[in-house]
Design a protein around this motif. Structure first.
Motif, PDB file in Angstrom:
ATOM      1  N   THR A 312      57.962  49.166 117.970  1.00 34.62           N
ATOM      2  CA  THR A 312      58.779  49.675 116.878  1.00 34.62           C
ATOM      3  C   THR A 312      58.228  49.151 115.563  1.00 34.62           C
ATOM      4  N   ALA A 313      58.017  50.052 114.618  1.00 29.86           N
ATOM      5  CA  ALA A 313      57.443  49.677 113.325  1.00 29.86           C
ATOM      6  C   ALA A 313      58.419  50.007 112.203  1.00 29.86           C
ATOM      7  N   PHE A 314      58.290  49.251 111.102  1.00 29.73           N
ATOM      8  CA  PHE A 314      59.115  49.456 109.912  1.00 29.73           C
ATOM      9  C   PHE A 314      58.192  49.630 108.714  1.00 29.73           C
ATOM     10  N   GLN A 315      58.604  50.502 107.780  1.00 32.19           N
ATOM     11  CA  GLN A 315      57.795  50.735 106.583  1.00 32.19           C
ATOM     12  C   GLN A 315      58.692  51.256 105.468  1.00 32.19           C
ATOM     13  N   LEU A 316      58.310  50.964 104.228  1.00 32.84           N
ATOM     14  CA  LEU A 316      59.086  51.453 103.089  1.00 32.84           C
ATOM     15  C   LEU A 316      59.096  52.974 103.046  1.00 32.84           C
ATOM     16  N   THR A 317      60.245  53.535 102.712  1.00 32.21           N
ATOM     17  CA  THR A 317      60.325  54.961 102.418  1.00 32.21           C
ATOM     18  C   THR A 317      59.942  55.147 100.953  1.00 32.21           C
ATOM     19  N   PRO A 318      59.736  56.388 100.489  1.00 31.63           N
ATOM     20  CA  PRO A 318      59.479  56.596  99.055  1.00 31.63           C
ATOM     21  C   PRO A 318      60.579  55.995  98.178  1.00 31.63           C
ATOM     22  N   LEU A 319      61.843  56.110  98.617  1.00 28.89           N
ATOM     23  CA  LEU A 319      62.941  55.497  97.853  1.00 28.89           C
ATOM     24  C   LEU A 319      62.814  53.983  97.856  1.00 28.89           C
ATOM     25  N   GLY A 320      62.472  53.397  99.011  1.00 26.59           N
ATOM     26  CA  GLY A 320      62.298  51.949  99.096  1.00 26.59           C
ATOM     27  C   GLY A 320      61.193  51.463  98.189  1.00 26.59           C
ATOM     28  N   THR A 321      60.091  52.217  98.156  1.00 19.82           N
ATOM     29  CA  THR A 321      58.981  51.849  97.261  1.00 19.82           C
ATOM     30  C   THR A 321      59.431  51.880  95.804  1.00 19.82           C
ATOM     31  N   LYS A 322      60.210  52.904  95.451  1.00 15.25           N
ATOM     32  CA  LYS A 322      60.702  53.039  94.071  1.00 15.25           C
ATOM     33  C   LYS A 322      61.606  51.850  93.700  1.00 15.25           C
ATOM     34  N   ILE A 323      62.554  51.494  94.584  1.00 18.72           N
ATOM     35  CA  ILE A 323      63.464  50.372  94.307  1.00 18.72           C
ATOM     36  C   ILE A 323      62.690  49.068  94.204  1.00 18.72           C
ATOM     37  N   SER A 328      60.526  44.630  90.584  1.00 14.73           N
ATOM     38  CA  SER A 328      59.506  43.603  90.801  1.00 14.73           C
ATOM     39  C   SER A 328      58.552  43.420  89.628  1.00 14.73           C
ATOM     40  N   TYR A 329      58.564  44.327  88.667  1.00 15.70           N
ATOM     41  CA  TYR A 329      57.600  44.165  87.562  1.00 15.70           C
ATOM     42  C   TYR A 329      58.132  43.148  86.540  1.00 15.70           C
ATOM     43  N   ILE A 330      57.211  42.636  85.747  1.00 15.10           N
ATOM     44  CA  ILE A 330      57.583  41.671  84.688  1.00 15.10           C
ATOM     45  C   ILE A 330      58.017  42.446  83.459  1.00 15.10           C
ATOM     46  N   ARG A 331      59.243  42.220  83.041  1.00 15.58           N
ATOM     47  CA  ARG A 331      59.795  42.966  81.921  1.00 15.58           C
ATOM     48  C   ARG A 331      59.296  42.403  80.585  1.00 15.58           C
ATOM     49  N   ALA A 332      59.096  43.290  79.657  1.00 13.43           N
ATOM     50  CA  ALA A 332      58.669  42.878  78.310  1.00 13.43           C
ATOM     51  C   ALA A 332      59.818  42.121  77.645  1.00 13.43           C
ATOM     52  N   PRO A 333      59.513  41.096  76.842  1.00  8.64           N
ATOM     53  CA  PRO A 333      60.579  40.354  76.155  1.00  8.64           C
ATOM     54  C   PRO A 333      61.273  41.222  75.117  1.00  8.64           C
ATOM     55  N   ASP A 334      62.510  40.876  74.812  1.00 12.58           N
ATOM     56  CA  ASP A 334      63.266  41.598  73.795  1.00 12.58           C
ATOM     57  C   ASP A 334      62.576  41.428  72.432  1.00 12.58           C
ATOM     58  N   ILE A 335      62.199  42.547  71.809  1.00 11.69           N
ATOM     59  CA  ILE A 335      61.389  42.482  70.571  1.00 11.69           C
ATOM     60  C   ILE A 335      62.141  41.787  69.447  1.00 11.69           C
ATOM     61  N   ASP A 336      63.428  42.107  69.270  1.00  8.54           N
ATOM     62  CA  ASP A 336      64.203  41.480  68.194  1.00  8.54           C
ATOM     63  C   ASP A 336      64.278  39.982  68.394  1.00  8.54           C
ATOM     64  N   LYS A 337      64.522  39.549  69.631  1.00  7.82           N
ATOM     65  CA  LYS A 337      64.629  38.132  69.922  1.00  7.82           C
ATOM     66  C   LYS A 337      63.321  37.417  69.675  1.00  7.82           C
ATOM     67  N   THR A 338      62.213  38.077  70.054  1.00  5.38           N
ATOM     68  CA  THR A 338      60.881  37.481  69.853  1.00  5.38           C
ATOM     69  C   THR A 338      60.602  37.279  68.373  1.00  5.38           C
ATOM     70  N   ASP A 339      60.954  38.299  67.568  1.00  3.81           N
ATOM     71  CA  ASP A 339      60.724  38.173  66.112  1.00  3.81           C
ATOM     72  C   ASP A 339      61.526  37.010  65.534  1.00  3.81           C
ATOM     73  N   LYS A 340      62.767  36.831  65.966  1.00  5.28           N
ATOM     74  CA  LYS A 340      63.590  35.750  65.457  1.00  5.28           C
ATOM     75  C   LYS A 340      63.002  34.379  65.810  1.00  5.28           C
ATOM     76  N   ASP A 341      62.458  34.307  67.083  1.00  2.00           N
ATOM     77  CA  ASP A 341      61.864  33.052  67.530  1.00  2.00           C
ATOM     78  C   ASP A 341      60.650  32.701  66.673  1.00  2.00           C
ATOM     79  N   ILE A 342      59.848  33.732  66.358  1.00  2.00           N
ATOM     80  CA  ILE A 342      58.654  33.477  65.546  1.00  2.00           C
ATOM     81  C   ILE A 342      59.065  33.034  64.146  1.00  2.00           C
ATOM     82  N   THR A 343      60.102  33.661  63.596  1.00  2.00           N
ATOM     83  CA  THR A 343      60.566  33.313  62.235  1.00  2.00           C
ATOM     84  C   THR A 343      61.048  31.870  62.178  1.00  2.00           C
TER      85      THR A 343
END
Length: 345
Positions: A312-323, A328-343
């Motif tokens: 018996t084998a298990f594998q991601l479905t297209p929906l599983g791959t999408k979820i 799982s990706y690294i989200r970009a930082p909040d631009i407004d917050k980043t600008d405030k930190d730099i200021t």
């Protein structure tokens, strides 16, 4: 509209003993040609043997009707003492061919050179005639011209009362008939699809009340520490479990492979400080089946690499791959917050 028998060319096998009925056989064959049909016989193969009979049977298979002409001879015998003409007739009957038999009306008037001189053969001829006459009408003839006329009438009656498949030129097939067949087959195909879908749904499991993947489950495990085996557990959401094992399910994996992936995650992501971490198989399987029910993972049977057994084998479905990708990706930082930190620097 569909073709009638007049639109068809029928193939008709003409059978008889050979040298004594050449004229009669030609008369019937010409009559068949004049009617627009195709005579078939062994004119080119007068020799009679077992190999020849095998070929004759194939020709009879391709014919629509079988015409038998009987004179005053029984014919050449095979190794069992049966004439090849009788063998042909018996095969035609066995294969449900429409048989039309024509018997000489006055055997005593047949010239001596066209009769059997052997008493045993004469007896066999009488037995053969009795066999042919049983269960069917026999037409009689005394001359080739009378035989021809009788054959035309009998064949026309057979065409009308017992039409066969026959042959039709492709360019003469009515388009309406072809369209009717297409519609018929399409309807049959649709019906079969519906039935297959019904049968498939009757055996597939139904998941009408699947809990959300945020549902928390208890995952038991054990590990070694300071020489002792410690049993413990963690409460994790199904989503967390899924994200822990998803990278290993991008390709097919067995339950054992999933357990190894989860055990690695227990150490690397869930702070299990020990050696030989072993997850409870039943808990892992329960979580896997929940993912199957949720449509994120598919389960199927396949062969091992060496093709010696099923697993018996298990594998991601297209929906599983999408979820998995969306979580799982690294989200970009909040631009407004980043600008405030730099200021502020």
């Amino acid at each position: 509209m569909q073709s009638t028998y007049m639109d068809k060319k029928y193939q008709i096998f003409v059978s008889s003993t050979f040298s004594d009925l050449v004229e009669e056989r030609q008369a019937v064959s010409r009559a068949i040609l004049d009617m627009g049909h195709i005579p078939a016989g062994m004119e080119m193969f007068p020799a009679a043997d077992i190999e020849q009979l095998t070929y004759i049977k194939k020709v009879i298979d391709e014919c629509d009707y079988y015409v038998l002409i009987i004179g005053a001879r029984y014919g050449s015998l095979d190794e069992d003492g049966v004439s090849y003409t009788q063998r042909e007739f018996q095969y035609a009957v066995e294969t449900d061919k429409t048989v039309l038999a024509f018997l000489h009306k006055d055997m005593d008037s047949v010239p001596l050179g066209k009769t059997d001189k052997n008493d045993q053969k004469r007896d066999k001829l009488e037995q053969f005639i009795a066999m042919v006459s049983s269960g069917r009408l026999i037409q009689f003839w005394t001359s080739a011209m009378e035989l021809r006329a009788n054959a035309i009438v009998s064949l026309q009656t057979a065409f009308s009362q017992n039409p066969q498949v026959g042959w039709v030129r492709a360019n003469q097939v009515a388009s309406q008939s072809a369209l009717t067949d297409i519609v018929k087959y399409r309807e049959e195909n649709d019906t079969l699809k519906i039935e297959i879908s019904r049968l498939k749904s009757s055996v597939e499991p139904k998941f009408d009340d699947v809990a959300d993947i945020s549902t928390v489950m208890r995952f038991g495990y054990s590990y070694k520490k300071n020489g002792s085996i410690i049993n413990s557990s963690k409460n994790l959401s199904i989503k967390t479990f899924f994200l822990n094992i998803a990278p290993d399910l991008s390709i097919p994996s067995t339950q054992a492979g999933v357990e190894i992936a989860f055990q690695r995650a227990l150490k690397d992501r869930h702070s299990v400080d020990g050696f030989s971490v072993n997850a409870v198989s039943a808990d892992v399987l329960d979580a896997l089946m929940h993912l199957v029910a949720s449509g994120l993972v598919k389960m199927y049977t396949t062969l091992t690499i060496d093709k010696t057994r099923n697993v018996t084998a298990f594998q991601l479905t297209p929906l599983g791959t999408k979820i998995w990708q969306e979580n799982s990706y690294i989200r970009a930082p909040d631009i407004d917050k980043t600008d405030k930190d730099i200021t502020s620097l």
